[in-house]
Write a protein that holds these residues in place. Sequence first.
Motif, short mmCIF file in Angstrom:
data_model
loop_
_atom_site.label_atom_id
_atom_site.label_comp_id
_atom_site.label_asym_id
_atom_site.label_seq_id
_atom_site.Cartn_x
_atom_site.Cartn_y
_atom_site.Cartn_z
N GLN A 60 -71.93 53.83 92.57
CA GLN A 60 -72.16 54.87 91.57
C GLN A 60 -73.65 55.01 91.26
O GLN A 60 -74.16 56.10 91.07
CB GLN A 60 -71.39 54.51 90.30
CG GLN A 60 -71.43 55.58 89.23
CD GLN A 60 -70.92 55.05 87.89
OE1 GLN A 60 -70.98 53.86 87.60
NE2 GLN A 60 -70.45 55.94 87.05
N PHE A 61 -74.37 53.84 91.24
CA PHE A 61 -75.79 53.89 90.91
C PHE A 61 -76.60 54.43 92.07
O PHE A 61 -77.58 55.14 91.88
CB PHE A 61 -76.32 52.50 90.56
CG PHE A 61 -75.71 51.91 89.32
CD1 PHE A 61 -75.68 50.56 89.12
CD2 PHE A 61 -75.17 52.73 88.35
CE1 PHE A 61 -75.13 50.02 87.98
CE2 PHE A 61 -74.61 52.19 87.20
CZ PHE A 61 -74.59 50.83 87.02
N THR A 62 -76.23 54.06 93.28
CA THR A 62 -77.00 54.49 94.46
C THR A 62 -76.05 55.10 95.47
O THR A 62 -75.64 54.43 96.42
CB THR A 62 -77.74 53.30 95.10
OG1 THR A 62 -76.88 52.16 95.04
CG2 THR A 62 -79.02 53.00 94.36
N PRO A 63 -75.67 56.35 95.26
CA PRO A 63 -74.68 56.95 96.16
C PRO A 63 -75.13 57.03 97.60
O PRO A 63 -74.31 57.10 98.51
CB PRO A 63 -74.48 58.36 95.60
CG PRO A 63 -75.16 58.40 94.29
CD PRO A 63 -76.12 57.29 94.23
N SER A 64 -76.45 56.98 97.82
CA SER A 64 -76.92 57.09 99.20
C SER A 64 -76.51 55.86 100.01
O SER A 64 -76.43 55.92 101.23
CB SER A 64 -78.45 57.22 99.21
OG SER A 64 -79.01 56.18 98.43
N ARG A 65 -76.22 54.74 99.33
CA ARG A 65 -75.86 53.53 100.06
C ARG A 65 -74.36 53.41 100.27
O ARG A 65 -73.88 52.41 100.78
CB ARG A 65 -76.32 52.28 99.27
CG ARG A 65 -77.78 52.21 98.94
CD ARG A 65 -78.60 51.44 99.95
NE ARG A 65 -78.04 50.15 100.31
CZ ARG A 65 -78.53 48.98 99.92
NH1 ARG A 65 -79.56 48.95 99.12
NH2 ARG A 65 -77.99 47.86 100.32
N CYS A 66 -73.61 54.42 99.82
CA CYS A 66 -72.16 54.28 99.90
C CYS A 66 -71.68 54.43 101.32
O CYS A 66 -72.01 55.39 102.00
CB CYS A 66 -71.51 55.34 99.01
SG CYS A 66 -69.73 55.42 99.23
N GLN A 67 -70.87 53.47 101.75
CA GLN A 67 -70.29 53.57 103.08
C GLN A 67 -68.83 53.99 102.93
O GLN A 67 -68.05 53.31 102.28
CB GLN A 67 -70.33 52.21 103.75
CG GLN A 67 -71.74 51.78 104.08
CD GLN A 67 -71.68 50.61 105.02
OE1 GLN A 67 -70.89 50.61 105.95
NE2 GLN A 67 -72.51 49.62 104.77
N ASP A 68 -68.47 55.09 103.56
CA ASP A 68 -67.13 55.64 103.38
C ASP A 68 -66.05 54.67 103.80
O ASP A 68 -65.02 54.53 103.14
CB ASP A 68 -66.98 56.94 104.18
CG ASP A 68 -67.81 58.05 103.58
OD1 ASP A 68 -68.10 59.03 104.28
OD2 ASP A 68 -68.19 57.91 102.40
N ALA A 69 -66.29 53.97 104.92
CA ALA A 69 -65.25 53.07 105.42
C ALA A 69 -64.96 51.96 104.42
O ALA A 69 -63.81 51.63 104.14
CB ALA A 69 -65.68 52.47 106.76
N VAL A 70 -66.03 51.40 103.85
CA VAL A 70 -65.84 50.31 102.89
C VAL A 70 -65.16 50.82 101.64
O VAL A 70 -64.26 50.18 101.08
CB VAL A 70 -67.20 49.66 102.53
CG1 VAL A 70 -66.99 48.55 101.54
CG2 VAL A 70 -67.88 49.14 103.77
N LEU A 71 -65.57 52.00 101.19
CA LEU A 71 -64.96 52.59 100.00
C LEU A 71 -63.46 52.79 100.22
O LEU A 71 -62.64 52.51 99.34
CB LEU A 71 -65.63 53.92 99.68
CG LEU A 71 -65.19 54.61 98.40
CD1 LEU A 71 -65.46 53.73 97.21
CD2 LEU A 71 -65.90 55.93 98.22
N ALA A 72 -63.11 53.26 101.43
CA ALA A 72 -61.69 53.47 101.73
C ALA A 72 -60.93 52.15 101.66
O ALA A 72 -59.82 52.08 101.12
CB ALA A 72 -61.54 54.09 103.12
#
Lengths: 237, 513
Positions: A60-72
């Motif tokens: 949430q703080f750094t959306p640029s670091r979000c990895q879709d696979a991990v989030l899933a």
Amino acid sequence: MDIAASPPSQARPAELDTLLSSPDQYTPEAIAPLEAYVAAQVQNKQYDAAANKALAKLYQFTPSRCQDAVLAQVLAKALCARPAGDGYNLLYIVPEALIERSPLCKRLAEADALLEASKFDEFWKSARAEPSFESTCPGFEGQMRRGLLDLLSETFQAVPLDLLSTVLGCDAAQAAALAKAGGGPLAPSSGASASFKPNAQNQQRKEVVEKTVALTSLLKLYDPEEQIFEAAPATAE
Amino acid sequence: MEATPEDYLVNQQIKDFVFDLHDASRRSHIAEDLKRLYNLEFKDLSDKYCDKAPWPSAPAVSSQCIGNDGQPDAYFLCVYKELVYRHMFAKLKTSLDDKLNAWNNYCELFEFVLASEDASLELTAQWVFDVLHEFVYQFQSFCQFRCQNAGRNSEERMKLEAAGDAWAAPTVLRYLARLRGCAPTGGMAAKAQARSPLHFYYATFASVCLSRAECLLGDYEASVQALDGIDVFDEASEVSRIFGCRLNMLYHLGYALMMLRRYRDALRTFDPVLAQLARAAKHGGFKAFPDENQVQKSYDRMLALYACCLALAPGHVVDDGVMYGIRDKYGDKYRMLERNDQPTFEAMLAYASPKHIVPSIPDYNQPLNASKDAFHQQLRLFNGEVAFHARVAELRSYLKLYSSIGIEKLAGFHDEDVAAFRARLVGAKAKMRQADYRKVGAELSTPQTAPDLHFYVDGDLIRVDEPPKNASHDTFFTHEMLKYDTFVAKALTLKPKPPADPRAAASKSEDRD
């Protein structure tokens, strides 16, 4: 058909424990170890709600670091933990934009709503569409079925096989085999319905009549000065 | 010491004030003086001299706060600057530079507090709360400012990009967490153990403000957990003695519990403070409380949240005053809420929610206005929950009427076929169950699930159980016995009047004969 025997365990490594109890959990450097931990959870069929939530916060703080696979994977794990509220806790935190941009995450978010509304057919259809939830997070179906069986055992004493197969997302033959074999909250049974072992929730509750009184409430009445019993009168001379 | 050039421009009264303040907080530590200076004199002087302009800058008054080493007291000057910025943000227009400078000042101030050497500065509890409260408030407003990218000029954009990490969410949370950890929180025992009363205040109020910050970010579990170690219902604790703090804390806690779907707990959180405010509202308003407008606003919002929770978890015993307040303010709306009318829920929630923030640093080149996104996201998720509840509420209203009913019959009432209805029953019980945690906090050790309606399915019949009646006669009898005891004790202390002596009366009458 795979049904998990018990809820997943949690075995948090010591460094992550210190990380999550210190103020450093909010720094972007914590992202990498937490992501690695998610991978470990998926592999070893474990679950750590607090660690996954901390990772969601960092996304949430750094959306640029979000990895879709991990989030899933995080969302899938949280879904398995129902009826605990982990799923929607995550949805409150993770910005919608991140969920929208990955079709898999979107399906997972909607799956939570489908389960709330008891739309089991649609849930299993969504779960099995490509890429399936099982492939994202091995053991998903087993864990899910376990949770749903527990849910059924709370309300029903016996459940017809067609409902069982709808809820568990399996075909009639598998449902019949499961009912016959028993295991978990199911008691082995034959016939057209699967019955559950009696538990506190699916039986009539015994009426609780309080036959005890707490001593503390009686102590208020007790006055040490008071002479409850009369002293024997002095014998007259 | 040499008088600096700025010295001459500063009013003598202000100079004296700063000197007194420094003295009281550094050396004499007389609580009464500090309270008077902070609560009364600061306001008076602000109104008199600094109505349209900010207070003098730190270098201008540095000659008034010389520390023990002969140099201006940097720690105290940070505290002074915080006061100045707070006044500026409340009364005057601030620029981006002001916001960034305020950030730098907060960082310096907190580093001083957290450093272990200096423990001789003392401030009042109200002061410390105001510092932290303002900190979170400025964080919230800066996040909203940061996200309003549409129509920003390039100069501001460059400044923001250069500012980098200023008011970054991780750093803010990190400070609050570190402050919270700098002393044990709790009651008087914890206060004695802390390095100094100041650190104890910082730790306690940092917990409260961390809870608020987490609530604004959407992490409601963490918001509840942040208040671990503080007894929120204890009216004698430090947090409750400052009314603004208590109001703020209970509002955010109740809201967080409601979003976590712990409606019973939310109702219990709001009960004591709403009962108190409802009584005050009935008897002529909030003039007795500090900051009347804020109290009125908070009261209205908490009442709205209370009404929503009540509609979602009926069966709670409501204080008469509060119920009167709800019917007075939200009479029609409450009736709609009871009928699970979705738009009314949306409207109430939109009114009563805090202003959620988007904490991430946006791409300043994108002309998007993302500041309201988080708020809408929370609303949307909660509205989904309301929709689920509506389905269950219908079921509950039927089940209350029967002790056992066939599934087909009930399915017929709902206009559904039996199989679909059975599927619906699967989740219904879990939805109706409201875990009733005895202690509001993160210690979820033994939740006592308390559905107000217990049912189970036996074959084709739904059987409904009455909730167990816990007839406790002991309280009634002990109460009556105590009443009797006090009555007897009182009676024994009365001196009976001696009855008129019959012989005296007889002799009198004989005499006359």
